[in-house]
Enzyme design. Structure first.
Site, PDB file in Angstrom:
ATOM      1  N   ASP A 103       0.862  -1.187   0.000  1.00  0.00           N
ATOM      2  CA  ASP A 103       0.000   0.000   0.000  1.00  0.00           C
ATOM      3  C   ASP A 103       0.894   1.232   0.000  1.00  0.00           C
ATOM      4  OD1 ASP A 103      -3.242   0.268   0.873  1.00  0.00           O
ATOM      5  OD2 ASP A 103      -2.049   2.100   1.089  1.00  0.00           O
ATOM      6  N   ASP A 159       3.831   2.485  -4.336  1.00  0.00           N
ATOM      7  CA  ASP A 159       2.996   3.468  -5.030  1.00  0.00           C
ATOM      8  C   ASP A 159       2.719   2.886  -6.405  1.00  0.00           C
ATOM      9  OD1 ASP A 159       1.811   5.497  -6.404  1.00  0.00           O
ATOM     10  OD2 ASP A 159       3.369   6.990  -6.026  1.00  0.00           O
ATOM     11  N   VAL A 160       1.482   2.477  -6.646  1.00  0.00           N
ATOM     12  CA  VAL A 160       1.178   1.757  -7.890  1.00  0.00           C
ATOM     13  C   VAL A 160       1.364   2.621  -9.137  1.00  0.00           C
ATOM     14  CG1 VAL A 160      -0.418   0.116  -6.797  1.00  0.00           C
ATOM     15  CG2 VAL A 160      -1.315   2.241  -7.810  1.00  0.00           C
ATOM     16  N   LYS A 191     -12.132   2.393 -14.272  1.00  0.00           N
ATOM     17  CA  LYS A 191     -12.412   0.980 -13.991  1.00  0.00           C
ATOM     18  C   LYS A 191     -12.828   0.238 -15.272  1.00  0.00           C
ATOM     19  CE  LYS A 191     -11.766   0.733  -9.445  1.00  0.00           C
ATOM     20  NZ  LYS A 191     -10.762  -0.122  -8.824  1.00  0.00           N
ATOM     21  N   THR A 251     -16.139  -0.294   3.737  1.00  0.00           N
ATOM     22  CA  THR A 251     -14.673  -0.191   3.881  1.00  0.00           C
ATOM     23  C   THR A 251     -14.353   1.283   4.155  1.00  0.00           C
ATOM     24  OG1 THR A 251     -14.287   0.415   1.577  1.00  0.00           O
ATOM     25  CG2 THR A 251     -14.361  -1.956   2.059  1.00  0.00           C
ATOM     26  N   TYR A 299     -14.018   7.683 -12.113  1.00  0.00           N
ATOM     27  CA  TYR A 299     -13.944   6.334 -11.539  1.00  0.00           C
ATOM     28  C   TYR A 299     -14.455   5.305 -12.556  1.00  0.00           C
ATOM     29  CZ  TYR A 299     -14.498   2.653  -7.986  1.00  0.00           C
ATOM     30  OH  TYR A 299     -14.419   1.490  -7.257  1.00  0.00           O
TER      31      TYR A 299
END
Ligand SMILES: NC(=O)c1ccc[n+]([C@@H]2O[C@H](COP(=O)([O-])OP(=O)(O)OC[C@H]3O[C@@H](n4cnc5c(N)ncnc54)[C@H](O)[C@@H]3O)[C@@H](O)[C@H]2O)c1
Length: 255
Positions: free
Chosen positions: A37, A60-61, A157, A190, A153
């Site tokens: 993460d 860090d993606v 996605k 979450t 978003y």
């Protein structure tokens, strides 16, 4: 024998929420697990709650170098990599009129490019593993059924799903034993969901409104998504690739 005995999994976005629930479920099934993460402090806390021999890797993606370092750390520690779960993601509300360039770029960088870098970084290690491998990317109900306030978003996605299916086809055609599938959660309780609820003036009304988008009349739990991810990551899904699995109480087909 656990479903993931002999597997080594890297789960991103695992400082909390769906990623952490997935890591916990994978450990139950005998996998060796690395959690990653960008939030290193929360990640360390998450590792402690797992009470197992997990590797916690800051990642860090959005940065290729960070991805390479994470995959190298997993292989150094566990000898191989056979499962990648791309759970890291962000969601910030904005309709097409109010969406800023910054928010658009941030969604694409984390939710789309981040997954591409991850699949590219993991592939050589997976090919070297000599085992059947799996990539599970966390998309959304909103990539099957867009919402007006989720412009960036939804775009990120949906692009990620198309990319995942292209990768699934590539690996299948090339007879490379890496399956690629996507999981599509509805609203799941979450930290991401809590941030949306916290933005609302009336918490109870916001919760009821999220629940109403699912024909089953409630929001989901991270553990329910983890079960679907486990299925796709395991040998139970050995002939499944390029699939989109909703975990949304029927939300994507609501009338
Ligand atoms: N909760 C929901 O209702 C819901 C619904 C559909 C899809 N999802 C998806 O599920 C996934 C997990 O979300 P969650 O609900 O557990 O949310 P979450 O906010 O708890 O988890 C997302 C994690 O990603 C991490 N992250 C953000 N940017 C990162 C980066 N650049 N590099 C590495 N890590 C980064 C965050 O620190 C966080 O820990 C996300 O991809 C999200 O889009 C969630």
């Amino acid at each position: 024998m656990g479903l993931l005995e002999g597997d080594v999994a890297l789960v991103t976005g695992a400082a909390g929420g769906i990623g952490l629930a997935t890591a916990r479920r994978f450990l139950d099934e005998g996998a060796r697990v690395a959690i990653a993460d960008v939030d290193a402090a929360r990640l360390a806390g998450a590792a402690e709650t797992l009470r197992a021999d997990v590797l916690a890797v800051p990642l860090d993606v959005t940065a290729r170098a960070s991805w390479q370092a994470a995959v190298d750390a997993v292989v150094d520690r566990f000898g191989t990599l056979t499962i990648l779960v791309n759970g890291a993601g962000i969601s910030e509300p904005a309709d097409i009129e109010t969406l800023s360039d910054d928010a658009w770029e941030r969604h694409l960088a984390i939710n789309l490019s981040g997954v591409m870098y991850g699949m590219q970084a993991a592939t050589p290690a997976m090919k070297a593993s000599g085992r059947p491998c799996a990539i599970v990317n966390i998309a959304s109900m909103l990539s099957m059924r867009p919402g007006a306030i989720f412009t960036a978003y939804c775009a990120s996605k949906t692009g990620m799903v198309a990319m995942s299916q292209a990768a699934a086809l590539h690996f299948a055609h090339a007879r490379i034993p890496i399956r690629v599938n996507t999981v599509h959660p509805g609203a799941i309780r979450t930290p991401m969901y809590e941030r949306y609820i916290a933005m609302a003036e009336d918490r109870a009304a916001a919760e009821a409104s999220f629940a109403a988008t699912h024909p089953m009349g409630r929001v989901g739990e991270a553990e329910e998504v983890a079960e679907a991810i486990l299925f796709l990551a395991s040998r139970l899904a050995s002939f499944t690739t390029g699939a989109q699995l909703p975990v949304d109480g029927g939300g994507h087909i609501r009338d």
